[in-house]
Scaffold this motif. Structure first.
Motif, PDB file in Angstrom:
ATOM      1  N   ILE A 280       0.865  -1.179   0.000  1.00  0.00           N
ATOM      2  CA  ILE A 280       0.000   0.000   0.000  1.00  0.00           C
ATOM      3  C   ILE A 280       0.904   1.231   0.000  1.00  0.00           C
ATOM      4  O   ILE A 280       1.159   1.849   1.028  1.00  0.00           O
ATOM      5  N   VAL A 281       1.432   1.593  -1.149  1.00  0.00           N
ATOM      6  CA  VAL A 281       2.451   2.624  -1.257  1.00  0.00           C
ATOM      7  C   VAL A 281       1.948   3.968  -0.765  1.00  0.00           C
ATOM      8  O   VAL A 281       2.678   4.751  -0.186  1.00  0.00           O
ATOM      9  N   SER A 282       0.658   4.259  -0.962  1.00  0.00           N
ATOM     10  CA  SER A 282       0.137   5.596  -0.675  1.00  0.00           C
ATOM     11  C   SER A 282       0.196   5.963   0.796  1.00  0.00           C
ATOM     12  O   SER A 282       0.215   7.142   1.129  1.00  0.00           O
ATOM     13  N   ASN A 283       0.220   4.983   1.692  1.00  0.00           N
ATOM     14  CA  ASN A 283       0.175   5.346   3.111  1.00  0.00           C
ATOM     15  C   ASN A 283       1.480   5.091   3.850  1.00  0.00           C
ATOM     16  O   ASN A 283       1.516   5.095   5.067  1.00  0.00           O
ATOM     17  N   LYS A 284       2.572   4.894   3.116  1.00  0.00           N
ATOM     18  CA  LYS A 284       3.861   4.629   3.758  1.00  0.00           C
ATOM     19  C   LYS A 284       4.512   5.945   4.176  1.00  0.00           C
ATOM     20  O   LYS A 284       4.705   6.834   3.365  1.00  0.00           O
ATOM     21  N   LEU A 285       4.880   6.048   5.457  1.00  0.00           N
ATOM     22  CA  LEU A 285       5.547   7.248   5.960  1.00  0.00           C
ATOM     23  C   LEU A 285       7.020   6.975   6.254  1.00  0.00           C
ATOM     24  O   LEU A 285       7.896   7.710   5.823  1.00  0.00           O
TER      25      LEU A 285
ATOM     26  N   LEU B  83      -0.150   4.237  12.836  1.00  0.00           N
ATOM     27  CA  LEU B  83       0.081   2.804  12.951  1.00  0.00           C
ATOM     28  C   LEU B  83       1.551   2.473  12.753  1.00  0.00           C
ATOM     29  O   LEU B  83       2.166   2.882  11.764  1.00  0.00           O
ATOM     30  N   VAL B  84       2.125   1.719  13.692  1.00  0.00           N
ATOM     31  CA  VAL B  84       3.494   1.216  13.581  1.00  0.00           C
ATOM     32  C   VAL B  84       3.447  -0.306  13.602  1.00  0.00           C
ATOM     33  O   VAL B  84       2.767  -0.899  14.454  1.00  0.00           O
ATOM     34  N   GLU B  85       4.148  -0.921  12.664  1.00  0.00           N
ATOM     35  CA  GLU B  85       4.212  -2.378  12.592  1.00  0.00           C
ATOM     36  C   GLU B  85       5.686  -2.797  12.507  1.00  0.00           C
ATOM     37  O   GLU B  85       6.442  -2.231  11.731  1.00  0.00           O
TER      38      GLU B  85
ATOM     39  N   LEU C 240       7.544  -0.525   9.810  1.00  0.00           N
ATOM     40  CA  LEU C 240       6.767   0.345   8.923  1.00  0.00           C
ATOM     41  C   LEU C 240       5.896   1.280   9.746  1.00  0.00           C
ATOM     42  O   LEU C 240       5.245   0.857  10.711  1.00  0.00           O
ATOM     43  N   VAL C 241       5.902   2.556   9.373  1.00  0.00           N
ATOM     44  CA  VAL C 241       4.993   3.552   9.934  1.00  0.00           C
ATOM     45  C   VAL C 241       4.099   4.011   8.797  1.00  0.00           C
ATOM     46  O   VAL C 241       4.587   4.386   7.730  1.00  0.00           O
ATOM     47  N   THR C 242       2.785   3.988   9.006  1.00  0.00           N
ATOM     48  CA  THR C 242       1.858   4.364   7.940  1.00  0.00           C
ATOM     49  C   THR C 242       1.102   5.639   8.312  1.00  0.00           C
ATOM     50  O   THR C 242       0.873   5.933   9.481  1.00  0.00           O
ATOM     51  N   LYS C 243       0.730   6.378   7.283  1.00  0.00           N
ATOM     52  CA  LYS C 243       0.018   7.640   7.472  1.00  0.00           C
ATOM     53  C   LYS C 243      -1.436   7.359   7.849  1.00  0.00           C
ATOM     54  O   LYS C 243      -2.129   6.662   7.123  1.00  0.00           O
ATOM     55  N   PRO C 244      -1.907   7.894   8.940  1.00  0.00           N
ATOM     56  CA  PRO C 244      -3.295   7.637   9.339  1.00  0.00           C
ATOM     57  C   PRO C 244      -4.275   8.284   8.375  1.00  0.00           C
ATOM     58  O   PRO C 244      -4.073   9.396   7.894  1.00  0.00           O
ATOM     59  N   GLY C 245      -5.330   7.538   8.048  1.00  0.00           N
ATOM     60  CA  GLY C 245      -6.379   8.075   7.188  1.00  0.00           C
ATOM     61  C   GLY C 245      -6.049   8.072   5.719  1.00  0.00           C
ATOM     62  O   GLY C 245      -6.821   8.581   4.901  1.00  0.00           O
ATOM     63  N   VAL C 246      -4.874   7.507   5.323  1.00  0.00           N
ATOM     64  CA  VAL C 246      -4.487   7.446   3.915  1.00  0.00           C
ATOM     65  C   VAL C 246      -4.444   5.989   3.503  1.00  0.00           C
ATOM     66  O   VAL C 246      -3.651   5.211   4.026  1.00  0.00           O
ATOM     67  N   GLY C 247      -5.299   5.569   2.602  1.00  0.00           N
ATOM     68  CA  GLY C 247      -5.347   4.179   2.180  1.00  0.00           C
ATOM     69  C   GLY C 247      -6.014   3.325   3.241  1.00  0.00           C
ATOM     70  O   GLY C 247      -6.640   3.820   4.183  1.00  0.00           O
TER      71      GLY C 247
ATOM     72  N   TYR D 230       2.746  -4.539  16.810  1.00  0.00           N
ATOM     73  CA  TYR D 230       2.192  -3.315  16.248  1.00  0.00           C
ATOM     74  C   TYR D 230       1.469  -2.539  17.340  1.00  0.00           C
ATOM     75  O   TYR D 230       1.037  -3.090  18.335  1.00  0.00           O
ATOM     76  N   PHE D 231       1.357  -1.215  17.161  1.00  0.00           N
ATOM     77  CA  PHE D 231       0.655  -0.391  18.117  1.00  0.00           C
ATOM     78  C   PHE D 231       0.135   0.859  17.433  1.00  0.00           C
ATOM     79  O   PHE D 231       0.639   1.285  16.396  1.00  0.00           O
ATOM     80  N   THR D 232      -0.901   1.444  18.036  1.00  0.00           N
ATOM     81  CA  THR D 232      -1.598   2.578  17.401  1.00  0.00           C
ATOM     82  C   THR D 232      -2.003   3.646  18.411  1.00  0.00           C
ATOM     83  O   THR D 232      -2.959   4.371  18.181  1.00  0.00           O
ATOM     84  N   GLU D 233      -1.272   3.751  19.540  1.00  0.00           N
ATOM     85  CA  GLU D 233      -1.726   4.680  20.569  1.00  0.00           C
ATOM     86  C   GLU D 233      -1.092   6.067  20.501  1.00  0.00           C
ATOM     87  O   GLU D 233      -1.376   6.907  21.358  1.00  0.00           O
TER      88      GLU D 233
END
Length: 288
Positions: free
Chosen positions: A106-111, A261-263, A272-279, A122-125
């Motif tokens: 999911i390239v669009s939400n990769k930070l 989100l961090v995984e 991997l850290v992903t952009k929240p709300g993107v994808g 993984y964690f999301t807090e």
């Protein structure tokens, strides 16, 4: 070195084989056969016991750095074993690990992506990212940066909140020219720590060496990223475009409306850290 027979073997071209020691003519090869094959002193057993103790204490797999100093008067039969450094290779952040390959699709939400990550799960807090501003980074001012980060960390801790910390060089280095010399109390509210590189400031990563016990105990993730060497990914432009909740000469604090989100897959050293709300949120499955 006065005991070359401990570390060297000799290649016997006539027999096409390696002969331990240097008693014959031929090319010398560093093999350590005198120690490992003939067990002049029980190094392998000692290292195995040390690894076992470190695993039990840190509750994770570990890697160690050590030195062996043979006692001169013992004819190479006695040596001092010196433990130089211990670091975890994974930590128990959670009972689940992510399918990193699926997430990266999911390239669009990769930070941020790291191929040298410590941790697992993984964690999301957290919804805040504290970023050292690369355009104003000065290795002669890292002590001042550490002071400001300490003040910011205290505010997060007082509110019971966490954040992600991103900056160049070695976090926690005792040499302020190699990174920002924070101590653990200065960054105790950080949930993820990222060592990044600048085009004119590329320092060999510490990979959490200075904080290994705290990282393991508190389940903190640790990434190293060097985009200039094609090692990982960091969408710095994306963070720069976001409005800052706080900004100073040295750093910016960016707040997302949703948790980030961090995984981390500790076995593969990928994070991997992903952009929240993107994808879409990547699938997270338990690794057997």
């Amino acid at each position: 070195y006065d005991r070359p027979e401990l570390v060297a073997s000799t290649y016997n071209a006539l027999d096409d084989r390696m002969v331990p020691g240097i008693g014959i003519r031929g090319a010398r090869v560093v093999s350590f056969d005198g120690i490992f094959q003939y067990d002049r002193f029980p190094l392998a057993k000692a290292l195995s016991e040390i690894m076992s103790i470190c695993r039990d204490e840190l509750m994770s797999e570990v890697e160690i750095e050590f030195a062996v100093d043979p006692v001169k008067s013992s004819a190479g039969k006695v040596a001092d074993l010196k433990l130089l450094q211990v670091r975890p290779v994974s930590s128990g952040i959670g009972s689940q690990t992510s399918t990193i390959e699926d997430a990266e699709a999911i390239v669009s939400n990769k930070l941020i992506r790291s191929d040298n990550a410590l941790g697992n799960g993984y964690f999301t807090e957290s919804s805040h990212i504290v970023v050292i501003r690369p355009e104003s980074f000065d290795k002669m001012q890292t002590a001042l940066m550490a002071e400001e980060i300490s003040e910011i960390n205290a505010r997060f801790a007082a509110k019971g909140e966490t954040y992600f910390l991103v900056g160049p060089g070695r976090w926690g280095s005792s040499d302020s020219a190699l990174g920002i010399p924070v101590k653990w109390p200065h960054i105790s509210a950080a949930r993820l720590i990222v060592e990044s590189a600048l085009s004119n400031y590329r320092i060999e990563p510490s990979q959490g060496t200075h904080f290994f016990q705290n990282l393991t105990s508190f389940g903190v993730g640790y990434f190293t990223v060097n985009t200039f060497a094609n090692e990982g990914y960091y969408d710095e432009a994306y963070l720069n475009e976001m409005p800052a909740e706080y900004e100073s000469e040295f750093l910016r604090i960016v707040k997302f409306e949703q948790p980030v989100l961090v995984e981390i897959n500790g076995r593969k050293s990928k994070g991997l850290v992903t952009k929240p709300g993107v994808g879409n949120k990547p699938d997270v499955t338990e690794e057997k």
